[in-house]
Design a protein around this motif. Structure first.
Motif, PDB file in Angstrom:
ATOM      1  N   ALA A  84     -35.583  -1.887  30.283  1.00  0.00           N
ATOM      2  CA  ALA A  84     -34.423  -1.002  30.133  1.00  0.00           C
ATOM      3  C   ALA A  84     -33.339  -1.685  29.291  1.00  0.00           C
ATOM      4  O   ALA A  84     -32.705  -1.051  28.433  1.00  0.00           O
ATOM      5  CB  ALA A  84     -33.870  -0.617  31.497  1.00  0.00           C
ATOM      6  N   GLY A  85     -33.116  -2.966  29.505  1.00  0.00           N
ATOM      7  CA  GLY A  85     -32.136  -3.706  28.705  1.00  0.00           C
ATOM      8  C   GLY A  85     -32.543  -3.777  27.243  1.00  0.00           C
ATOM      9  O   GLY A  85     -31.708  -3.640  26.345  1.00  0.00           O
ATOM     10  N   GLY A  86     -33.830  -3.970  26.984  1.00  0.00           N
ATOM     11  CA  GLY A  86     -34.308  -4.000  25.606  1.00  0.00           C
ATOM     12  C   GLY A  86     -34.142  -2.672  24.905  1.00  0.00           C
ATOM     13  O   GLY A  86     -33.723  -2.608  23.743  1.00  0.00           O
ATOM     14  N   VAL A  87     -34.478  -1.592  25.624  1.00  0.00           N
ATOM     15  CA  VAL A  87     -34.328  -0.253  25.046  1.00  0.00           C
ATOM     16  C   VAL A  87     -32.844   0.034  24.781  1.00  0.00           C
ATOM     17  O   VAL A  87     -32.482   0.562  23.722  1.00  0.00           O
ATOM     18  CB  VAL A  87     -34.953   0.813  25.975  1.00  0.00           C
ATOM     19  CG1 VAL A  87     -34.566   2.223  25.540  1.00  0.00           C
ATOM     20  CG2 VAL A  87     -36.466   0.657  26.012  1.00  0.00           C
ATOM     21  N   THR A  88     -31.994  -0.326  25.716  1.00  0.00           N
ATOM     22  CA  THR A  88     -30.558  -0.106  25.543  1.00  0.00           C
ATOM     23  C   THR A  88     -30.025  -0.887  24.357  1.00  0.00           C
ATOM     24  O   THR A  88     -29.269  -0.360  23.535  1.00  0.00           O
ATOM     25  CB  THR A  88     -29.795  -0.502  26.828  1.00  0.00           C
ATOM     26  OG1 THR A  88     -30.310   0.259  27.920  1.00  0.00           O
ATOM     27  CG2 THR A  88     -28.314  -0.260  26.682  1.00  0.00           C
TER      28      THR A  88
ATOM     29  N   VAL B 290     -28.343   0.707  20.946  1.00  0.00           N
ATOM     30  CA  VAL B 290     -26.997   0.321  20.513  1.00  0.00           C
ATOM     31  C   VAL B 290     -27.046  -0.212  19.081  1.00  0.00           C
ATOM     32  O   VAL B 290     -26.217   0.154  18.235  1.00  0.00           O
ATOM     33  CB  VAL B 290     -26.387  -0.722  21.476  1.00  0.00           C
ATOM     34  CG1 VAL B 290     -25.135  -1.348  20.892  1.00  0.00           C
ATOM     35  CG2 VAL B 290     -26.086  -0.076  22.821  1.00  0.00           C
ATOM     36  N   ALA B 291     -28.022  -1.068  18.784  1.00  0.00           N
ATOM     37  CA  ALA B 291     -28.146  -1.620  17.433  1.00  0.00           C
ATOM     38  C   ALA B 291     -28.435  -0.515  16.417  1.00  0.00           C
ATOM     39  O   ALA B 291     -27.882  -0.518  15.310  1.00  0.00           O
ATOM     40  CB  ALA B 291     -29.250  -2.670  17.399  1.00  0.00           C
ATOM     41  N   TYR B 292     -29.268   0.448  16.772  1.00  0.00           N
ATOM     42  CA  TYR B 292     -29.600   1.541  15.864  1.00  0.00           C
ATOM     43  C   TYR B 292     -28.369   2.381  15.538  1.00  0.00           C
ATOM     44  O   TYR B 292     -28.109   2.692  14.370  1.00  0.00           O
ATOM     45  CB  TYR B 292     -30.686   2.433  16.487  1.00  0.00           C
ATOM     46  CG  TYR B 292     -30.981   3.659  15.678  1.00  0.00           C
ATOM     47  CD1 TYR B 292     -31.744   3.581  14.516  1.00  0.00           C
ATOM     48  CD2 TYR B 292     -30.491   4.899  16.068  1.00  0.00           C
ATOM     49  CE1 TYR B 292     -32.009   4.713  13.766  1.00  0.00           C
ATOM     50  CE2 TYR B 292     -30.755   6.033  15.318  1.00  0.00           C
ATOM     51  CZ  TYR B 292     -31.519   5.936  14.173  1.00  0.00           C
ATOM     52  OH  TYR B 292     -31.776   7.051  13.436  1.00  0.00           O
ATOM     53  N   PHE B 293     -27.591   2.734  16.551  1.00  0.00           N
ATOM     54  CA  PHE B 293     -26.421   3.571  16.299  1.00  0.00           C
ATOM     55  C   PHE B 293     -25.324   2.807  15.569  1.00  0.00           C
ATOM     56  O   PHE B 293     -24.571   3.384  14.786  1.00  0.00           O
ATOM     57  CB  PHE B 293     -25.915   4.203  17.597  1.00  0.00           C
ATOM     58  CG  PHE B 293     -26.802   5.312  18.076  1.00  0.00           C
ATOM     59  CD1 PHE B 293     -26.959   6.467  17.332  1.00  0.00           C
ATOM     60  CD2 PHE B 293     -27.514   5.200  19.257  1.00  0.00           C
ATOM     61  CE1 PHE B 293     -27.784   7.499  17.751  1.00  0.00           C
ATOM     62  CE2 PHE B 293     -28.344   6.217  19.690  1.00  0.00           C
ATOM     63  CZ  PHE B 293     -28.482   7.378  18.938  1.00  0.00           C
ATOM     64  N   ARG B 294     -25.219   1.509  15.791  1.00  0.00           N
ATOM     65  CA  ARG B 294     -24.279   0.704  14.996  1.00  0.00           C
ATOM     66  C   ARG B 294     -24.695   0.696  13.538  1.00  0.00           C
ATOM     67  O   ARG B 294     -23.857   0.771  12.641  1.00  0.00           O
ATOM     68  CB  ARG B 294     -24.223  -0.729  15.520  1.00  0.00           C
ATOM     69  CG  ARG B 294     -23.340  -0.903  16.701  1.00  0.00           C
ATOM     70  CD  ARG B 294     -23.181  -2.365  17.026  1.00  0.00           C
ATOM     71  NE  ARG B 294     -22.440  -2.527  18.265  1.00  0.00           N
ATOM     72  CZ  ARG B 294     -22.378  -3.653  18.938  1.00  0.00           C
ATOM     73  NH1 ARG B 294     -23.022  -4.724  18.508  1.00  0.00           N
ATOM     74  NH2 ARG B 294     -21.681  -3.719  20.044  1.00  0.00           N
TER      75      ARG B 294
END
Length: 77
Positions: free
Chosen positions: A15-19, A23-27
């Motif tokens: 879950a932490g990896g997916v999150t 976050v990196a994708y939207f940044r």
């Protein structure tokens, strides 16, 4: 008991990896949008600079014409 803890830990890590990935994708998407906006602002600034130069050239030409007309008017007196 240890199996449950390991299972929970694995789920939390996933879950932490997916999150973190989301976050990196939207940044990245936000950065791309900002870069596109800055490119359009840069084009606008270059266009404004070019137009400013053209206006200064016209103003210099008009100043020369006014000086010529003033010289003619003074020579008539």
């Amino acid at each position: 008991m240890t199996g449950a803890i390991v299972g929970i830990a694995v789920v939390l890590i996933i879950a932490g990896g997916v999150t973190a990935s989301l976050v990196a994708y939207f940044r990245l998407q936000r950065h791309r949008a900002d870069a596109a906006a800055m490119a359009s602002y840069r084009e606008l600034a270059e266009e404004a600079t070019a137009r400013h130069g053209a206006l200064q050239d016209q103003l210099a030409e008009l100043t020369d014409r006014v000086k010529t007309v003033e010289g003619l008017l003074r020579s008539v007196d």
